[in-house]
Design a protein around this motif. Structure first.
Motif, PDB file in Angstrom:
ATOM      1  N   LYS A   1      21.053  10.376  19.817  1.00 19.47           N
ATOM      2  CA  LYS A   1      19.993  10.435  20.755  1.00 19.47           C
ATOM      3  C   LYS A   1      20.229  10.409  22.080  1.00 19.47           C
ATOM      4  CE  LYS A   1      15.773   7.715  22.163  1.00 19.47           C
ATOM      5  NZ  LYS A   1      14.830   6.454  22.121  1.00 19.47           N
TER       6      LYS A   1
ATOM      7  N   LYS B   1      26.578   3.054  29.131  1.00 20.10           N
ATOM      8  CA  LYS B   1      26.059   2.874  27.954  1.00 20.10           C
ATOM      9  C   LYS B   1      26.493   3.843  26.783  1.00 20.10           C
ATOM     10  CE  LYS B   1      21.219   3.112  26.088  1.00 20.10           C
ATOM     11  NZ  LYS B   1      20.159   3.331  26.243  1.00 20.10           N
TER      12      LYS B   1
ATOM     13  N   ARG C   1      23.407   7.307  15.275  1.00 18.72           N
ATOM     14  CA  ARG C   1      22.220   7.453  15.557  1.00 18.72           C
ATOM     15  C   ARG C   1      21.630   7.350  16.815  1.00 18.72           C
ATOM     16  NH1 ARG C   1      19.202   8.695  10.844  1.00 18.72           N
ATOM     17  NH2 ARG C   1      17.902   9.999  12.850  1.00 18.72           N
ATOM     18  N   CYS C   2      22.347   6.301  17.490  1.00 18.66           N
ATOM     19  CA  CYS C   2      22.036   6.083  18.702  1.00 18.66           C
ATOM     20  C   CYS C   2      22.536   7.011  19.572  1.00 18.66           C
ATOM     21  CB  CYS C   2      22.245   4.381  19.190  1.00 18.66           C
ATOM     22  SG  CYS C   2      21.152   3.234  18.602  1.00 18.66           S
TER      23      CYS C   2
ATOM     24  N   SER D   1      23.785   3.346  12.621  1.00 21.92           N
ATOM     25  CA  SER D   1      22.975   3.184  13.330  1.00 21.92           C
ATOM     26  C   SER D   1      23.374   3.302  14.644  1.00 21.92           C
ATOM     27  CB  SER D   1      22.290   1.698  13.277  1.00 21.92           C
ATOM     28  OG  SER D   1      21.585   1.491  12.044  1.00 21.92           O
TER      29      SER D   1
ATOM     30  N   MET E   1      28.244   2.363  23.230  1.00 19.65           N
ATOM     31  CA  MET E   1      28.009   3.108  22.005  1.00 19.65           C
ATOM     32  C   MET E   1      29.437   3.679  21.459  1.00 19.65           C
ATOM     33  SD  MET E   1      24.871   5.398  22.912  1.00 19.65           S
ATOM     34  CE  MET E   1      23.290   4.940  23.752  1.00 19.65           C
TER      35      MET E   1
ATOM     36  N   LEU F   1      13.830  11.838  15.639  1.00 20.82           N
ATOM     37  CA  LEU F   1      14.361  11.189  16.779  1.00 20.82           C
ATOM     38  C   LEU F   1      13.550  11.706  18.059  1.00 20.82           C
ATOM     39  CD1 LEU F   1      17.999  10.980  16.064  1.00 20.82           C
ATOM     40  CD2 LEU F   1      16.577   9.308  16.181  1.00 20.82           C
TER      41      LEU F   1
END
Length: 512
Positions: free
Chosen positions: A102, A78, A98-99, A95, A82, A67
């Motif tokens: 990050k 944002k 994982r976003c 997923s 998420m 990453l």
């Protein structure tokens, strides 16, 4: 980077005044002041070991896909989107996590996340679920949060401590490693987190990990242990509890396997040992003799490897804590018997190999070596004899041109040798010590000039015939120049040497 320890080195033995019974009044007071300065210079320095938080890029890259480690701004909306996707379970939850991971590399995103209602409860629910991919992704999010130094984030993450400790005894070494680094990062800044870890049984779990067969797990466990051992409250309960479980002996056993564990793992273990030695731990429980011998053995083997062509890149971070273990043990009066079990020649040879190897790029290692050498030779005729018989003085004299405390420590070691008497001083004189002193007396560093005059006094006191050679090196003129120095202490020192040892009239009275 310079790194250090708690305890100061041993003072050299007190001698007579500069000029003996007839010396000028006040010289003993000045001598005492100089010794206090010496003590400061030789005090073990304590810095943070490497960094207080660990970023484990390799775990992500090797196990779960790389990453980016960017720090770009992430808007609150944002992060909220998420979180809602994760909470509602819409789409691919792994997923989405994982976003989120990050995004959590950004400081503001971390703060936004923990402020959201039930955010930690949702994350912990996924962290403890039975879907391995989701569990790992949630664990990585927790890890990213742990990197923050914000107390509120550490407090929020403390809810995960029980689960993190439970997973330390799991089957996946990579997951155990990740849990350990998360715990270590959380423990670095928060006393509340450390207290909760101890109440939840962290010490037995960490001891279990220290004995793991995977070097990466041992390294991560060493990081957590080092964080706990450095804590301000460590001496009260943490260190005694670790010693009761034989931590020092386990560390020594692992150091014996240095070729199998790797440099990074050994470094963590050596720092743990260093923090134990530097503590006020009960000497009965701390196996000082074994630590002294094992550290000496490892240093000797490393030095032999360096001589045979091994690269020294990165070796400085391992050599430093091992040297400090030895230096601090020598600085403790109750561990004098450690000296008797040290292989003198091997340890001295290793010290000089490291000084030569690290001189150009890691001067702090040279200072550490000299600090240990000072503690070895302080009041110990045997080690002083070995320095002379191994012809190591010329190598020391070559270091007098280096500043930053190196030349002062060299002069201190030479003073330790000179204090042993006539035979020792005679050997120093034969190795061109007097010409070297003529040069150091001209230096601008006050500590160097003061220590040079101390050494000169000892040489003349025990070896009066040395005065004639000193005169051939413009010694009288150099001391007379010091008479005009603005520092009163130096004027007194130089006056005492001129009058007592060189039979020269001092101009000091004319200046006062």
């Amino acid at each position: 980077m310079e790194v250090t320890c708690f305890h100061g080195a041993r003072k050299r033995l007190q001698g007579d005044r500069y000029g003996g019974p007839g010396a000028q009044p006040g010289l003993e007071h000045l001598r005492s002041q100089r010794r206090e300065l010496e003590k400061v210079l030789r005090n073990a320095r304590r810095d943070q070991q490497l960094i207080s938080k660990r970023v484990i890029q390799d775990i992500e890259e090797q196990e779960w896909g790389g990453l980016e480690h960017g720090s770009e701004a992430v808007e609150h909306e944002k992060v909220l989107q998420m979180f809602k996707a994760i909470q509602q379970g819409t789409g691919d939850r792994t997923s989405a996590l994982r976003c989120l991971q990050k995004a959590l590399k950004n400081c503001e995103a971390r703060k936004s996340f923990i402020r959201m209602e039930n955010s930690m409860q949702v994350l912990l629910g996924l962290f403890t679920c039975n879907q391995s991919a989701v569990q790992i992704a949630a664990a990585l999010c927790l890890y990213e949060l742990s990197v923050s130094s914000d107390p509120s984030i550490a407090s929020a993450c403390s809810q995960a401590i029980t689960y993190l400790l439970t997973y330390l005894r799991g089957q996946s070494s990579k997951f155990t490693e990740l849990s350990l680094y998360t715990l270590g990062n959380l423990a670095a800044d928060s006393k509340a987190v450390r207290k909760k870890m101890l109440l939840q049984g962290a010490i037995p779990s960490l001891m279990f990990c220290i004995q793991n067969t995977h070097a990466a797990v041992v390294q991560a466990a060493g990081y957590v242990v080092s964080q706990l051992l450095q804590a301000p409250e460590a001496s009260e309960k943490i260190i005694p509890a670790f010693l009761d479980m034989g931590l020092d002996q386990h560390l020594l056993q692992l150091l014996q396997c240095y070729s199998d564990l790797g440099l990074e793992t050994l470094t963590e273990l050596a720092w743990c040992l260093h923090y134990l030695v530097c503590s006020d731990a009960d000497r009965v429980h701390l196996h000082a003799h074994d630590i002294m011998m094992k550290c000496t053995s490892v240093l000797t083997e490393l030095a032999a490897a360096v001589v045979s062509g091994m690269s020294v890149d990165g070796l400085e971070v391992l050599v430093t804590p091992l040297l400090r273990c030895i230096g601090n043990l020598l600085a403790k009066e109750e561990t004098d018997c450690c000296r008797e079990r040290v292989e003198h020649n091997q340890l001295l040879a290793a010290i000089f190999v490291f000084m030569q190897s690290f001189l150009q790029h890691h001067m702090f290692v040279v200072r550490e070596c000299l600090w240990v050498l000072n503690n070895l030779t302080a009041g110990d005729p045997s080690f002083c004899s070995d320095v002379l018989h191994l012809n190591l003085v010329p190598a020391l004299l070559q270091l007098l041109v280096y500043t930053g405390g190196v030349n002062v420590l060299v002069l201190t070691v030479l003073c330790n040798i000179a204090e042993q008497g006539h035979a020792y001083c005679l050997q120093l004189i034969k190795t061109e010590t007097l010409p070297a002193l003529s040069a150091t007396l001209k230096m601008l560093e006050q500590e160097v000039v003061g220590q040079s005059m101390e050494l000169l006094h000892l040489l003349f006191k025990h070896c009066p015939e040395a005065t004639n050679e000193f005169k051939t090196h413009s010694g009288i003129q150099i001391l007379e120049m010091i008479q005009y120095h603005s520092n009163e202490k130096f004027r007194l020192q130089s006056a005492s040497i001129l009058e007592t040892h060189l039979g020269q009239y001092s101009h000091i009275d004319n200046q006062q």
